[in-house]
Write an enzyme that holds these catalytic residues in place. Structure first.
Site, PDB file in Angstrom:
ATOM      1  N   TYR A 182      43.250  50.222  37.101  1.00  0.00           N
ATOM      2  CA  TYR A 182      41.815  50.701  37.028  1.00  0.00           C
ATOM      3  C   TYR A 182      41.398  51.108  35.585  1.00  0.00           C
ATOM      4  O   TYR A 182      42.174  51.933  34.844  1.00  0.00           O
ATOM      5  CB  TYR A 182      41.635  52.091  37.992  1.00  0.00           C
ATOM      6  CG  TYR A 182      40.051  52.755  38.256  1.00  0.00           C
ATOM      7  CD1 TYR A 182      39.149  51.927  37.534  1.00  0.00           C
ATOM      8  CD2 TYR A 182      39.922  53.611  39.221  1.00  0.00           C
ATOM      9  CE1 TYR A 182      37.761  52.393  38.121  1.00  0.00           C
ATOM     10  CE2 TYR A 182      38.686  54.067  39.525  1.00  0.00           C
ATOM     11  CZ  TYR A 182      37.702  53.457  38.744  1.00  0.00           C
ATOM     12  OH  TYR A 182      36.320  53.757  39.178  1.00  0.00           O
ATOM     13  N   CYS A 183      40.443  50.533  34.979  1.00  0.00           N
ATOM     14  CA  CYS A 183      39.843  50.663  33.908  1.00  0.00           C
ATOM     15  C   CYS A 183      40.831  50.532  32.765  1.00  0.00           C
ATOM     16  O   CYS A 183      41.596  49.372  32.513  1.00  0.00           O
ATOM     17  CB  CYS A 183      39.204  51.995  33.616  1.00  0.00           C
ATOM     18  SG  CYS A 183      38.243  52.599  32.279  1.00  0.00           S
ATOM     19  N   ILE A 184      41.385  51.472  31.943  1.00  0.00           N
ATOM     20  CA  ILE A 184      42.230  51.281  30.757  1.00  0.00           C
ATOM     21  C   ILE A 184      43.685  50.775  31.350  1.00  0.00           C
ATOM     22  O   ILE A 184      44.427  50.049  30.787  1.00  0.00           O
ATOM     23  CB  ILE A 184      42.271  52.492  29.888  1.00  0.00           C
ATOM     24  CG1 ILE A 184      43.108  52.045  28.453  1.00  0.00           C
ATOM     25  CG2 ILE A 184      42.770  53.449  30.603  1.00  0.00           C
ATOM     26  CD1 ILE A 184      43.342  53.344  27.679  1.00  0.00           C
ATOM     27  N   LEU A 232      40.192  47.023  38.490  1.00  0.00           N
ATOM     28  CA  LEU A 232      39.006  47.649  38.940  1.00  0.00           C
ATOM     29  C   LEU A 232      38.316  47.841  37.431  1.00  0.00           C
ATOM     30  O   LEU A 232      39.007  48.476  36.550  1.00  0.00           O
ATOM     31  CB  LEU A 232      39.156  48.762  39.584  1.00  0.00           C
ATOM     32  CG  LEU A 232      40.238  48.630  40.937  1.00  0.00           C
ATOM     33  CD1 LEU A 232      40.524  50.164  41.458  1.00  0.00           C
ATOM     34  CD2 LEU A 232      39.484  47.730  41.965  1.00  0.00           C
TER      35      LEU A 232
END
Length: 597
Positions: free
Chosen positions: A330-332, A358
């Site tokens: 998710y993200c980073i 994500l």
């Protein structure tokens, strides 16, 4: 003396007493600010050269095209004078009414007095005229680099938002009405809230968005049952309790971003992504990252990959006895999962069967709304900050993200809390938003310089863990879920990086809504839909033009994709293994550690 006169006298006396208390609290406020530890100046505003370049461009335009500049000025003067004359005309006629108002609707001015009261309406209209004039002046600036133009636009918008009449007590009817209604108690409560927030942050003003007393991790938030089955200095590994007799053989390992806590995926039962996955028959493992202190200063992206991602993958394989696992980033953490997959490809490691990303950026060629903060003057300031502190403190990042939506996340909440004396709402998402993590100094430097600024993962490769990692190495089946109105990881930018991976099997989904709401979107809510298009070779606009819109959450669609990667069904697993004893109950200990100030 009548009863009405007695009541009025009592109210006036109480109001005067409260105003005297305001003065006393003001002295306390001054004392706090006197001992405040100032944040570095280069983290508060851009280098003066930016404004000098803008001023130079403005005056150059004045010389080369004076008619254009004067036209904008005269338009403002004309509107202002006409506005004043209309207001005066009504007063002369004895009409206590606002002049004609053709300004656009704005949620900040929802109080009816902004439309009907001549004083407040005059302020509102003049403010909006001035704001429009500033925006037009910035739009007309020529001779600036695109990034400079974007930064000037951002910082001029900050000035416009800051100077709104709603932000000042004497020009906000909501605040004044509340003060009179409560005999000044709202001002007392507001100052108490302000002082409390300042004291909690060593004099740095960070607006509290949620009632922190309303939540307790493990009691009414982050409550999905499970156990901690592994721990090292980087993370705790959570294994969640199965709710089905049979589960998919291939386990699922989720990597949340380490800028925030993992429980964004487990806020409450009704919207818990983790609980939903368990109910679908998956063996779910989640990484809960350490909230680093200053002793983690030398920890970089190498350690997050090696001691974080690779270690977690190894332990889940050992616990489940599986040769391959499915992963989510998710993200980073999605960015870093891509880096990890490149490294594994070069090492011949096939432990990952599939990867889901994500809201994940891998191509940083367009920095979007973060452009103002990803230039050398700000990054130089961050480098100086982490050299001194050892880490990029959480509140600095929180402040940056908040000012991207300043009216919603700074000024609006500040008005309610500090000027109207309201208690922040008991809102789980906002509580999570304020429960951030710091970033180790070396990791922050590498991420900002090598990935965000230089875009090395796409342009030539980034050297980590003894290898040169490139996005084109990613070749496992992948699914990317992005969000239509995401201002942090814009879907088109995510798509651009997604296309550069060489995976033969690709699935791309765009969910409605933003960075959080578009992901935490349970099917039971029937709230946000999603777009799908199997042709991922198209340009972004073409992809969306040809996409099919589906009502409802993306979760069930992804479940079908994931289940096809997850093997046969087996009897649900016990916690841990002989070599992985249960260490404690979920949510574990790392998630409860607060960020270093």
């Amino acid at each position: 003396m009548t009863t009405k006169e007695n009541d009025a006298g009592e109210h006036l006396e109480l109001l005067n007493e409260n105003l005297a208390r305001v003065e006393q609290l003001s002295h306390r406020l001054i004392e706090i600010m006197t001992h405040r530890k100032s944040l570095r100046k280069d983290l508060n505003s851009p280098d003066n050269e930016l404004f000098m370049n803008a001023a130079s461009a403005y005056w150059q335009e004045m010389v080369n095209n004076p008619g254009k500049v004067l036209e904008n000025q005269l338009e403002l003067w004309s509107k202002s004078v006409k506005h004043f004359v209309d207001a005066q005309h009504l007063l002369v006629q004895g009409q206590n009414a606002a002049p004609q108002d053709e300004t656009p609707s704005d949620p900040r001015f929802s109080n009816p007095l902004w439309q009907t009261h001549p004083y407040f309406n005059f302020l509102k209209q003049q403010y909006l005229f001035n704001a429009q004039a500033i925006e037009s002046a910035v739009d007309d600036l020529d001779g600036l680099e695109p990034k400079e133009k974007q930064r000037i636009d951002y910082f001029s918008r900050q000035i416009i938002d800051m100077m709104a009449p709603t932000n000042f007590l004497g020009t906000n009817p909501d605040v004044l009405e509340k003060a009179v209604e409560t005999d000044g108690q709202s001002l007392i409560d507001g100052l108490e809230n302000l002082i409390s927030d300042l004291e909690a942050n060593d004099g740095e003003l960070i607006v509290r968005l949620a009632d922190e007393e309303a939540f307790e991790i493990g009691r009414n938030i982050a409550t999905a049952p499970g156990k901690v089955v592994f721990r090292n200095r980087m993370f705790e590994l959570l294994q969640f309790t199965p709710t089905t007799k049979m589960v998919h053989a291939v386990p699922l390992l989720i990597f949340p971003p380490w800028i925030n806590k993992y429980y964004i995926l487990d806020l409450k039962e009704s919207n818990s992504f983790i609980r939903w996955l368990v109910d679908q028959g998956y063996s779910v493992f989640v990484v809960s990252w350490i909230n680093p202190d200053r002793s983690y200063a030398a920890v970089g992206m190498d350690e997050y990959i090696d001691e974080g991602f690779l270690s977690a993958i190894t332990e889940v394989k050992a616990i489940t006895g599986q040769k391959q696992i499915n992963t989510v980033g998710y993200c980073i953490a999605g960015t870093t999962l891509n880096l990890t997959l490149s490294l594994m490809k070069q090492r011949g490691d096939t432990s990952v069967k599939s990867a889901t990303f994500l809201t994940t950026l891998t191509d940083f060629s367009d920095q979007g709304e973060f452009t103002p903060f990803l230039q050398d003057d700000f990054i130089d300031g961050i480098d100086d900050e982490i050299a001194e502190e050892g880490l990029l403190r959480s509140f600095i990042m929180q402040r940056t993200f908040s000012f991207l939506r300043s009216n919603d996340l700074v000024y609006g909440p500040a008005i309610k809390s500090y000027m109207m004396g309201q208690t922040p709402p008991a809102f789980d998402l906002l509580y999570w938003n304020g429960d951030g993590s710091g970033l180790p100094g070396k990791m922050a430097h590498q991420y900002l310089r090598q990935l965000c600024q230089k875009n090395e993962f796409v342009d030539g490769g980034i050297k980590l863990c003894g290898e040169t990692l490139v996005l084109a190495d990613v070749d496992v089946p992948i699914c990317a879920v992005t969000c239509e109105t995401d201002h942090i990881a814009r879907w088109k930018d995510c798509y651009k990086g997604f296309q550069k991976a060489q995976s033969p099997s690709k699935t791309f989904i765009v969910s409605e809504s933003g960075h959080i709401a578009g992901i935490v979107n349970p099917p039971s809510k029937k709230k946000y839909g999603h777009y799908i298009n199997s042709d991922t070779g198209l340009e972004a606009d073409e992809w969306m033009h040809g996409a099919t819109f589906e009502d409802g959450s993306w979760w069930p669609r992804w479940d079908k994709w994931l289940s096809s990667q997850s093997g046969e069904e087996i009897v649900a697993r016990e916690f841990g293994s002989a070599k992985h004893p249960v260490l404690c109950d979920a949510p574990g200990t790392y998630v409860k550690v607060k960020a270093t100030r």
